[in-house]
Design a protein around this motif. Sequence first.
Motif, PDB file in Angstrom:
ATOM      1  N   VAL A 296       0.850  -1.196   0.000  1.00 28.88           N
ATOM      2  CA  VAL A 296       0.000   0.000   0.000  1.00 28.88           C
ATOM      3  C   VAL A 296       0.884   1.244   0.000  1.00 28.88           C
ATOM      4  O   VAL A 296       1.588   1.526   0.969  1.00 28.88           O
ATOM      5  CB  VAL A 296      -0.962  -0.014   1.208  1.00 28.88           C
ATOM      6  CG1 VAL A 296      -1.754   1.287   1.265  1.00 28.88           C
ATOM      7  CG2 VAL A 296      -1.907  -1.209   1.102  1.00 28.88           C
TER       8      VAL A 296
ATOM      9  N   LYS B 209      -0.049   4.488  -0.704  1.00 29.64           N
ATOM     10  CA  LYS B 209      -0.686   5.802  -0.496  1.00 29.64           C
ATOM     11  C   LYS B 209       0.200   6.671   0.394  1.00 29.64           C
ATOM     12  O   LYS B 209       0.796   6.162   1.356  1.00 29.64           O
ATOM     13  CB  LYS B 209      -2.067   5.628   0.138  1.00 29.64           C
ATOM     14  CG  LYS B 209      -2.023   5.095   1.556  1.00 29.64           C
ATOM     15  CD  LYS B 209      -3.422   4.814   2.113  1.00 29.64           C
ATOM     16  CE  LYS B 209      -3.328   4.370   3.559  1.00 29.64           C
ATOM     17  NZ  LYS B 209      -4.463   3.547   3.976  1.00 29.64           N
TER      18      LYS B 209
ATOM     19  N   ASN C 270      -5.446   4.439  -2.350  1.00 29.88           N
ATOM     20  CA  ASN C 270      -6.849   4.602  -1.978  1.00 29.88           C
ATOM     21  C   ASN C 270      -7.502   5.832  -2.597  1.00 29.88           C
ATOM     22  O   ASN C 270      -8.697   6.034  -2.439  1.00 29.88           O
ATOM     23  CB  ASN C 270      -7.035   4.595  -0.452  1.00 29.88           C
ATOM     24  CG  ASN C 270      -6.350   5.764   0.221  1.00 29.88           C
ATOM     25  OD1 ASN C 270      -5.481   6.387  -0.372  1.00 29.88           O
ATOM     26  ND2 ASN C 270      -6.749   6.060   1.435  1.00 29.88           N
TER      27      ASN C 270
ATOM     28  N   ILE D  95      -7.821   0.382  -3.347  1.00 25.55           N
ATOM     29  CA  ILE D  95      -8.236  -0.257  -2.096  1.00 25.55           C
ATOM     30  C   ILE D  95      -9.195   0.591  -1.268  1.00 25.55           C
ATOM     31  O   ILE D  95      -9.717   0.122  -0.271  1.00 25.55           O
ATOM     32  CB  ILE D  95      -7.002  -0.604  -1.221  1.00 25.55           C
ATOM     33  CG1 ILE D  95      -6.231   0.673  -0.860  1.00 25.55           C
ATOM     34  CG2 ILE D  95      -6.092  -1.596  -1.947  1.00 25.55           C
ATOM     35  CD1 ILE D  95      -5.163   0.445   0.196  1.00 25.55           C
TER      36      ILE D  95
ATOM     37  N   MET E  55     -13.299  -8.467   0.378  1.00 21.50           N
ATOM     38  CA  MET E  55     -12.308  -7.698   1.138  1.00 21.50           C
ATOM     39  C   MET E  55     -12.951  -7.236   2.444  1.00 21.50           C
ATOM     40  O   MET E  55     -14.141  -6.941   2.471  1.00 21.50           O
ATOM     41  CB  MET E  55     -11.846  -6.479   0.339  1.00 21.50           C
ATOM     42  CG  MET E  55     -10.744  -5.656   0.998  1.00 21.50           C
ATOM     43  SD  MET E  55     -11.310  -4.377   2.119  1.00 21.50           S
ATOM     44  CE  MET E  55     -11.002  -2.923   1.111  1.00 21.50           C
TER      45      MET E  55
ATOM     46  N   MET F 264     -11.928  -5.235   6.515  1.00 16.83           N
ATOM     47  CA  MET F 264     -10.985  -4.658   7.475  1.00 16.83           C
ATOM     48  C   MET F 264     -11.479  -4.941   8.882  1.00 16.83           C
ATOM     49  O   MET F 264     -12.633  -4.649   9.204  1.00 16.83           O
ATOM     50  CB  MET F 264     -10.916  -3.141   7.278  1.00 16.83           C
ATOM     51  CG  MET F 264      -9.854  -2.706   6.309  1.00 16.83           C
ATOM     52  SD  MET F 264      -9.771  -0.910   6.234  1.00 16.83           S
ATOM     53  CE  MET F 264     -11.082  -0.588   5.074  1.00 16.83           C
TER      54      MET F 264
ATOM     55  N   MET G 154      -3.620  -6.100   7.301  1.00 19.59           N
ATOM     56  CA  MET G 154      -2.862  -4.871   7.107  1.00 19.59           C
ATOM     57  C   MET G 154      -1.639  -4.928   8.028  1.00 19.59           C
ATOM     58  O   MET G 154      -1.350  -5.981   8.595  1.00 19.59           O
ATOM     59  CB  MET G 154      -3.741  -3.647   7.417  1.00 19.59           C
ATOM     60  CG  MET G 154      -5.070  -3.732   6.708  1.00 19.59           C
ATOM     61  SD  MET G 154      -6.349  -2.486   7.001  1.00 19.59           S
ATOM     62  CE  MET G 154      -5.541  -1.068   7.660  1.00 19.59           C
ATOM     63  N   SER G 155      -0.957  -3.809   8.198  1.00 22.87           N
ATOM     64  CA  SER G 155       0.286  -3.836   8.982  1.00 22.87           C
ATOM     65  C   SER G 155       0.113  -4.452  10.367  1.00 22.87           C
ATOM     66  O   SER G 155       0.931  -5.242  10.812  1.00 22.87           O
ATOM     67  CB  SER G 155       0.846  -2.411   9.143  1.00 22.87           C
ATOM     68  OG  SER G 155       1.294  -1.953   7.902  1.00 22.87           O
TER      69      SER G 155
ATOM     70  N   ARG H 183      -2.797  -6.401   2.337  1.00 25.21           N
ATOM     71  CA  ARG H 183      -2.614  -5.004   1.924  1.00 25.21           C
ATOM     72  C   ARG H 183      -1.809  -4.319   3.024  1.00 25.21           C
ATOM     73  O   ARG H 183      -2.351  -3.960   4.064  1.00 25.21           O
ATOM     74  CB  ARG H 183      -3.970  -4.290   1.771  1.00 25.21           C
ATOM     75  CG  ARG H 183      -4.999  -5.023   0.912  1.00 25.21           C
ATOM     76  CD  ARG H 183      -6.333  -4.278   0.914  1.00 25.21           C
ATOM     77  NE  ARG H 183      -6.748  -3.898   2.253  1.00 25.21           N
ATOM     78  CZ  ARG H 183      -7.446  -4.676   3.073  1.00 25.21           C
ATOM     79  NH1 ARG H 183      -7.842  -5.877   2.691  1.00 25.21           N
ATOM     80  NH2 ARG H 183      -7.751  -4.264   4.286  1.00 25.21           N
ATOM     81  N   VAL H 184      -0.510  -4.167   2.805  1.00 27.21           N
ATOM     82  CA  VAL H 184       0.358  -3.681   3.879  1.00 27.21           C
ATOM     83  C   VAL H 184       1.120  -2.431   3.440  1.00 27.21           C
ATOM     84  O   VAL H 184       1.774  -2.428   2.398  1.00 27.21           O
ATOM     85  CB  VAL H 184       1.354  -4.783   4.321  1.00 27.21           C
ATOM     86  CG1 VAL H 184       2.244  -4.262   5.447  1.00 27.21           C
ATOM     87  CG2 VAL H 184       0.606  -6.028   4.776  1.00 27.21           C
ATOM     88  N   GLY H 185       1.024  -1.382   4.261  1.00 30.68           N
ATOM     89  CA  GLY H 185       1.698  -0.127   3.960  1.00 30.68           C
ATOM     90  C   GLY H 185       2.747   0.235   4.996  1.00 30.68           C
ATOM     91  O   GLY H 185       3.948   0.000   4.794  1.00 30.68           O
ATOM     92  N   SER H 186       2.311   0.772   6.115  1.00 34.54           N
ATOM     93  CA  SER H 186       3.251   1.361   7.084  1.00 34.54           C
ATOM     94  C   SER H 186       4.323   0.397   7.575  1.00 34.54           C
ATOM     95  O   SER H 186       5.476   0.803   7.757  1.00 34.54           O
ATOM     96  CB  SER H 186       2.493   1.992   8.256  1.00 34.54           C
ATOM     97  OG  SER H 186       1.356   1.267   8.579  1.00 34.54           O
TER      98      SER H 186
HETATM   99  C1  LIG Z   1      -4.084   2.257   4.316  1.00 35.46           C
HETATM  100  C2  LIG Z   1      -4.781   0.998   4.031  1.00 35.46           C
HETATM  101  C3  LIG Z   1      -4.128  -0.240   4.205  1.00 35.46           C
HETATM  102  C4  LIG Z   1      -2.704  -0.367   4.733  1.00 35.46           C
HETATM  103  O1  LIG Z   1      -2.646   0.050   6.049  1.00 35.46           O
HETATM  104  P1  LIG Z   1      -1.274  -0.090   6.883  1.00 35.46           P
HETATM  105  O2  LIG Z   1      -1.752  -0.088   8.293  1.00 35.46           O
HETATM  106  O3  LIG Z   1      -0.458   1.110   6.526  1.00 35.46           O
HETATM  107  O4  LIG Z   1      -0.631  -1.355   6.498  1.00 35.46           O
HETATM  108  C5  LIG Z   1      -4.812  -1.385   3.871  1.00 35.46           C
HETATM  109  N1  LIG Z   1      -6.078  -1.340   3.421  1.00 35.46           N
HETATM  110  C6  LIG Z   1      -6.743  -0.185   3.257  1.00 35.46           C
HETATM  111  C7  LIG Z   1      -8.143  -0.222   2.735  1.00 35.46           C
HETATM  112  C8  LIG Z   1      -6.121   1.016   3.560  1.00 35.46           C
HETATM  113  O5  LIG Z   1      -6.787   2.166   3.389  1.00 35.46           O
END
Ligand SMILES: *Cc1c(COP(=O)(O)O)cnc(C)c1O
Length: 216
Positions: free
Chosen positions: A19, A21, A42, A63, A147, A149, A191-192, A207-210
């Motif tokens: 991810v 963004k 996103n 996403i 999907m 969260m 996610m993270s 879906r991993v960002g931070s």
């Molecule tokens: C930002 C986001 C992520 C990633 O989140 P992190 O905590 O940074 O890994 C995954 N899914 C969605 C829908 C997001 O908006």
Amino acid sequence: MYEKIKLEAQKNSATLVVVSKTRSVEEIMKIYDRGHRDFGENRVQELMDKKNELPQDIKWHLIGHLQTNKVKYIAPFIELIHSIDRKKLWKELHKEALKADRTIDGLLQIKIAEEDSKYGFSQEDVIRLLDQSAVSTYDKVNIRGLMGMATFTDDTSQIQREFDELAKLFNQLKSAYFSEKDDFDTLSMGMSGDYNIALERGSTMLRVGSAIFEEG
Ligand SMILES: *Cc1c(COP(=O)(O)O)cnc(C)c1O
């Protein structure tokens, strides 16, 4: 963290979407240069700006919550829309896919978290739509899975419960509505903060960002 998470995903036959963004083109290129191609954004404007500056073989995933008036910009190329969260959007994706002369892959976003702020269909709503033959009506949208969260919490058992609920719905819908199709195969969760739990609970796509960009 990139290599570690990538390996965890691979061990579980899951795909890792990085991810990107809010991350710069330079930051993204560091991951790209390690061979990574799946990136998630996103916001449509940010995605389009980055797509222009980055290599063309990147597979872009959308996403986040998607406004119907933005669908036309991404319809021609988007790899996967993770966030189909209402009928109006599903319909618009079908319309723009027809115009772009392609099929758009998408996931139905299901609300599993406690928080009100998370988008997504309720289980009842998604079943109602599937009973109304949405899949064949909007057949230019290829529904690949679900999907969700989980609630943002330290309570591991709650996160497990929510992922289990999503995995169970995935299996139910697969046998009730998608049994003829062999590509209803994607469960995007993790996610993270919770990707390890998600993999244990059957995720096929993280879906991993931070955790990747903020390794320090
Ligand atoms: C930002 C986001 C992520 C990633 O989140 P992190 O905590 O940074 O890994 C995954 N899914 C969605 C829908 C997001 O908006």
